[in-house]
Design a protein around this motif. Structure first.
Motif, mmCIF file in Angstrom:
data_model
loop_
_atom_site.group_PDB
_atom_site.id
_atom_site.type_symbol
_atom_site.label_atom_id
_atom_site.label_comp_id
_atom_site.label_asym_id
_atom_site.label_seq_id
_atom_site.Cartn_x
_atom_site.Cartn_y
_atom_site.Cartn_z
ATOM 1 N N PHE A 176 49.200 24.179 -9.262
ATOM 2 C CA PHE A 176 50.415 24.234 -10.073
ATOM 3 C C PHE A 176 50.860 22.829 -10.485
ATOM 4 O O PHE A 176 52.039 22.481 -10.443
ATOM 5 C CB PHE A 176 51.523 24.987 -9.328
ATOM 6 N N ASP A 177 49.893 22.058 -10.905
ATOM 7 C CA ASP A 177 50.136 20.720 -11.419
ATOM 8 C C ASP A 177 49.748 20.667 -12.893
ATOM 9 O O ASP A 177 49.500 21.713 -13.515
ATOM 10 C CB ASP A 177 49.354 19.675 -10.610
ATOM 11 N N ALA A 178 49.704 19.460 -13.470
ATOM 12 C CA ALA A 178 49.372 19.330 -14.891
ATOM 13 C C ALA A 178 47.973 19.857 -15.188
ATOM 14 O O ALA A 178 47.743 20.491 -16.232
ATOM 15 C CB ALA A 178 49.494 17.862 -15.316
ATOM 16 N N ALA A 179 47.032 19.624 -14.294
ATOM 17 C CA ALA A 179 45.668 20.119 -14.499
ATOM 18 C C ALA A 179 45.644 21.648 -14.515
ATOM 19 O O ALA A 179 44.875 22.259 -15.272
ATOM 20 C CB ALA A 179 44.751 19.578 -13.398
ATOM 21 N N HIS A 180 46.480 22.263 -13.707
ATOM 22 C CA HIS A 180 46.580 23.722 -13.674
ATOM 23 C C HIS A 180 47.087 24.244 -15.021
ATOM 24 O O HIS A 180 46.528 25.207 -15.587
ATOM 25 C CB HIS A 180 47.536 24.108 -12.549
ATOM 26 N N LEU A 181 48.131 23.620 -15.538
ATOM 27 C CA LEU A 181 48.653 23.998 -16.852
ATOM 28 C C LEU A 181 47.578 23.861 -17.930
ATOM 29 O O LEU A 181 47.406 24.762 -18.774
ATOM 30 C CB LEU A 181 49.831 23.095 -17.219
ATOM 31 N N LYS A 182 46.874 22.752 -17.925
ATOM 32 C CA LYS A 182 45.838 22.516 -18.936
ATOM 33 C C LYS A 182 44.740 23.569 -18.878
ATOM 34 O O LYS A 182 44.246 24.036 -19.915
ATOM 35 C CB LYS A 182 45.230 21.123 -18.750
ATOM 36 N N ARG A 223 43.524 26.029 -21.758
ATOM 37 C CA ARG A 223 42.123 25.970 -22.206
ATOM 38 C C ARG A 223 41.487 27.348 -22.202
ATOM 39 O O ARG A 223 40.803 27.738 -23.159
ATOM 40 C CB ARG A 223 41.312 25.034 -21.296
ATOM 41 N N ARG A 224 41.757 28.113 -21.142
ATOM 42 C CA ARG A 224 41.143 29.428 -21.046
ATOM 43 C C ARG A 224 41.709 30.396 -22.087
ATOM 44 O O ARG A 224 40.990 31.244 -22.613
ATOM 45 C CB ARG A 224 41.313 29.982 -19.634
ATOM 46 N N ILE A 225 42.988 30.277 -22.409
ATOM 47 C CA ILE A 225 43.572 31.164 -23.411
ATOM 48 C C ILE A 225 42.959 30.917 -24.787
ATOM 49 O O ILE A 225 42.606 31.854 -25.510
ATOM 50 C CB ILE A 225 45.102 30.980 -23.491
ATOM 51 N N PHE A 226 42.793 29.638 -25.153
ATOM 52 C CA PHE A 226 42.419 29.284 -26.521
ATOM 53 C C PHE A 226 40.970 28.806 -26.661
ATOM 54 O O PHE A 226 40.594 28.298 -27.718
ATOM 55 C CB PHE A 226 43.374 28.197 -27.041
ATOM 56 N N PRO A 274 41.994 23.254 -27.168
ATOM 57 C CA PRO A 274 42.316 23.968 -25.925
ATOM 58 C C PRO A 274 42.384 23.036 -24.716
ATOM 59 O O PRO A 274 41.502 22.212 -24.493
ATOM 60 C CB PRO A 274 41.158 24.959 -25.774
ATOM 61 N N GLY A 275 43.466 23.177 -23.954
ATOM 62 C CA GLY A 275 43.588 22.418 -22.722
ATOM 63 C C GLY A 275 43.946 20.960 -22.881
ATOM 64 O O GLY A 275 43.919 20.205 -21.907
ATOM 65 N N GLU A 276 44.324 20.540 -24.078
ATOM 66 C CA GLU A 276 44.683 19.133 -24.296
ATOM 67 C C GLU A 276 46.166 19.024 -24.646
ATOM 68 O O GLU A 276 46.692 19.815 -25.431
ATOM 69 C CB GLU A 276 43.858 18.530 -25.426
ATOM 70 N N THR A 310 51.205 30.050 -22.365
ATOM 71 C CA THR A 310 50.743 29.272 -21.211
ATOM 72 C C THR A 310 51.782 29.274 -20.100
ATOM 73 O O THR A 310 51.461 29.486 -18.925
ATOM 74 C CB THR A 310 50.439 27.827 -21.635
ATOM 75 N N LEU A 311 53.044 29.054 -20.459
ATOM 76 C CA LEU A 311 54.099 28.967 -19.445
ATOM 77 C C LEU A 311 54.410 30.317 -18.819
ATOM 78 O O LEU A 311 54.744 30.388 -17.633
ATOM 79 C CB LEU A 311 55.361 28.365 -20.058
#
Length: 302
Positions: free
Chosen positions: A30-36, A40-43, A56-58, A141-142
């Motif tokens: 649940f950090d920034a890498a988790h959000l990314k 990334r997986r959605i898009f 995606p993921g950027e 994403t959120l």
């Protein structure tokens, strides 16, 4: 590709990936890498489907100094334009992102009662939405990020309840954008942006803020299990429910002994006890179910 064609392609591809994320969530902290990784997986399919500008993921690049990043929104149930301002995604915003995510710790959130957890998860969402780290897809994403965070913290966060009608979706947008604009105001650069934000605030005044709107969308997982599962399944998944069921069985035995031959009265008494237990579980309680005012009232009536 027309805007309508692009919208359909995006909806088709992202819907499938969101379903996959429900079945197989991102394993992260649940950090920034988790959000990314969620983004990334959605898009991930869009660049190969003709949407070459999607990253995606950027995180989005920073807005040039002196400028604001503002979006105009239309609502289905309310006429006129609404505006919401976000962070410039500069170094200050990145530092704020890391600070907000320090509170996204399931081991700590699990200790909170329902009302306090609801306020905390709403605050995390609003802060992340104000930062708005991605070019597109922040809301999707959120929602996935906070739903997963809630799940691992022992809660169910039902975002879908707001998608059942245009009014529900608009209420969510208004509640969310109002909170975001309040965070954005101290950092707005231009008078025109501020004018639009203040005009939007005046138009939505009196609507619920996000923490209040989420009160009926957040429930402890064990409360949902008590309501929807068999006793065996619920206790297996949530052993702490044993006391709730012990209270329920004691009440059933009590009503049977005090109201022999009156099954309807017994059922009414048991229903009152179940409602009391359910309410306490919804509030985040796990003990002291025997102090049941509804049960005692039923006994006095008997």
């Amino acid at each position: 590709m027309t805007p309508k064609q692009r919208e359909k392609i995006e909806a088709d591809y992202t819907f499938n990936r969101i379903v996959e994320l429900d079945l197989d969530p991102v394993r992260g902290n649940f950090d920034a890498a988790h959000l990314k990784e969620i983004n990334r997986r959605i898009f991930q399919d869009l660049p190969g489907a003709g949407c070459d500008d999607v990253r995606p993921g950027e995180f989005r690049p920073p807005v040039p100094k002196g400028n604001d990043w503002m979006k105009q929104r239309g609502l289905a149930s309310v006429d006129g334009a609404f505006f919401v301002a976000y962070s410039r995604m500069d170094k200050v915003a990145l530092a704020r992102l890391d600070k907000v995510l320090e509170d996204a710790k399931p081991i700590e959130l699990r200790k909170l009662k329902t009302a306090e957890f609801t306020g905390r998860i709403a605050k995390i969402y609003v802060e992340l939405d104000y930062i708005h780290p991605f070019d597109d897809g922040n809301s999707r994403t959120l929602r996935i990020f906070t739903r997963q965070l809630a799940k691992e913290s022992g809660y169910e966060l039902d975002w879908e309840r707001f998608n059942r009608s245009d009014t529900g979706r608009d209420l969510l947008c208004i509640a969310r954008d109002h909170c975001v604009n309040e965070l954005a105001k101290p950092h707005i650069q231009h008078e025109n942006t501020m004018r639009n934000i203040l005009h939007t605030r005046d138009r939505v005044e009196g609507n619920l803020a996000l923490p209040d709107l989420l009160r009926d969308a957040v429930r402890p997982s064990r409360a949902v299990a008590f309501e929807q599962m068999t006793e065996r399944e619920a206790v297996k998944e949530h052993p702490e429910l044993q006391e709730a069921y012990k209270t329920l069985h004691s009440a059933a035995a009590c009503f049977e002994s005090k109201m022999p031959g009156k099954p309807e009265a017994q059922d009414a008494g048991i229903d009152s006890v179940m409602n009391h237990i359910q309410n306490r579980l919804n509030a985040g309680e796990t003990t002291d179910f025997s102090r049941c005012c509804a049960w005692e009232k039923q006994e006095r009536q008997t």
